[in-house]
Scaffold this motif. Structure first.
Motif, PDB file in Angstrom:
ATOM      1  N   ARG A   1      -0.526   6.411  -1.262  1.00 24.71           N
ATOM      2  CA  ARG A   1      -1.554   5.645  -0.534  1.00 24.71           C
ATOM      3  C   ARG A   1      -2.618   5.130  -1.506  1.00 24.71           C
ATOM      4  NH1 ARG A   1      -2.761   2.118   2.988  1.00 24.71           N
ATOM      5  NH2 ARG A   1      -4.650   2.479   4.154  1.00 24.71           N
TER       6      ARG A   1
ATOM      7  N   GLN B   1      -1.130   2.182  -3.177  1.00 23.97           N
ATOM      8  CA  GLN B   1      -1.094   1.054  -2.249  1.00 23.97           C
ATOM      9  C   GLN B   1      -2.482   0.426  -2.094  1.00 23.97           C
ATOM     10  OE1 GLN B   1      -0.162   2.185   1.742  1.00 23.97           O
ATOM     11  NE2 GLN B   1       0.433   0.110   2.344  1.00 23.97           N
ATOM     12  N   LEU B   2      -3.511   1.246  -1.962  1.00 20.96           N
ATOM     13  CA  LEU B   2      -4.863   0.712  -1.790  1.00 20.96           C
ATOM     14  C   LEU B   2      -5.378   0.000  -3.037  1.00 20.96           C
ATOM     15  CD1 LEU B   2      -6.650   3.558   0.198  1.00 20.96           C
ATOM     16  CD2 LEU B   2      -6.029   1.287   1.020  1.00 20.96           C
ATOM     17  N   SER B   3      -5.012   0.530  -4.216  1.00 17.84           N
ATOM     18  CA  SER B   3      -5.492  -0.080  -5.457  1.00 17.84           C
ATOM     19  C   SER B   3      -4.585  -1.213  -5.942  1.00 17.84           C
ATOM     20  CB  SER B   3      -5.625   0.984  -6.544  1.00 17.84           C
ATOM     21  OG  SER B   3      -4.371   1.560  -6.818  1.00 17.84           O
ATOM     22  N   LYS B   4      -3.454  -1.435  -5.247  1.00 13.98           N
ATOM     23  CA  LYS B   4      -2.505  -2.502  -5.589  1.00 13.98           C
ATOM     24  C   LYS B   4      -2.028  -2.414  -7.044  1.00 13.98           C
ATOM     25  CE  LYS B   4      -4.273  -5.703  -2.153  1.00 13.98           C
ATOM     26  NZ  LYS B   4      -5.518  -5.217  -1.646  1.00 13.98           N
ATOM     27  N   THR B   5      -1.663  -1.206  -7.462  1.00 21.18           N
ATOM     28  CA  THR B   5      -1.187  -0.978  -8.826  1.00 21.18           C
ATOM     29  C   THR B   5       0.225  -0.399  -8.804  1.00 21.18           C
ATOM     30  OG1 THR B   5      -2.319   1.153  -8.801  1.00 21.18           O
ATOM     31  CG2 THR B   5      -3.484  -0.682  -9.829  1.00 21.18           C
ATOM     32  N   ASP B   6       1.120  -1.065  -8.084  1.00 26.98           N
ATOM     33  CA  ASP B   6       2.502  -0.591  -7.961  1.00 26.98           C
ATOM     34  C   ASP B   6       3.226  -0.555  -9.302  1.00 26.98           C
ATOM     35  OD1 ASP B   6       1.988  -0.507  -5.272  1.00 26.98           O
ATOM     36  OD2 ASP B   6       3.036  -2.385  -4.819  1.00 26.98           O
ATOM     37  N   LYS B   7       2.836  -1.434 -10.213  1.00 26.68           N
ATOM     38  CA  LYS B   7       3.516  -1.519 -11.504  1.00 26.68           C
ATOM     39  C   LYS B   7       3.206  -0.316 -12.399  1.00 26.68           C
ATOM     40  CE  LYS B   7       1.825  -5.643 -11.400  1.00 26.68           C
ATOM     41  NZ  LYS B   7       1.121  -6.795 -11.773  1.00 26.68           N
TER      42      LYS B   7
END
Length: 142
Positions: free
Chosen positions: A38, A41-47
């Protein structure tokens, strides 16, 4: 001599068992609640998922080492401030992720009939934590 050895082995067994129980609880807490996913997902750092995994593992290993090692790191105040800032960011994000996953504050605000004052409730908690921490550090830590 044998009794002393038995007591030491029993202490090792109890300590190891306690460590396993706490470690298993921590892993269950992190995985079942999905806090790290989560947070990603919130920080948008999937990579950066490999960096997150490595950070958790290295952090746990370093924490374990520093807990048992008789080590004193005399660092300048600036390094200690940076270290404390990182600890605060980690704990704050972990608490925020936990409350996000569990929806604690919306449920709490509905229960005490403060639906319209949710932002004020959150700010009161944040400032209370800040002032409480500052009070502890300025009053109790010498």
């Amino acid at each position: 001599m044998i009794l002393n050895l038995f007591v030491n082995l029993l202490q090792i067994l109890i300590g190891f068992s306690g460590g396993l129980a706490v470690g298993a609880g921590f892993v269950a807490f992190i995985t079942v609640l999905g806090i790290i996913p989560r947070l990603i997902q919130l920080s948008k750092t999937d990579k950066l998922i490999k960096v997150y995994s490595a950070s958790v593992i290295l952090g746990l290993m370093a924490g374990t080492y520093f807990s048992f090692a008789d080590l004193s790191l005399n660092q300048p105040v600036l390094v200690l401030l940076l270290w404390g800032l990182f600890h605060g960011i980690f704990n704050g994000m972990l608490a925020a992720a936990l409350t996000e996953v569990l929806n604690v504050f919306p449920i709490l605000s509905r229960r005490v009939r403060l639906d319209h004052y949710l932002l004020i409730l959150l700010m009161a908690i944040v400032f209370g934590k800040i002032f409480g921490s500052l009070f502890q550090w300025t009053y109790f830590v010498k």
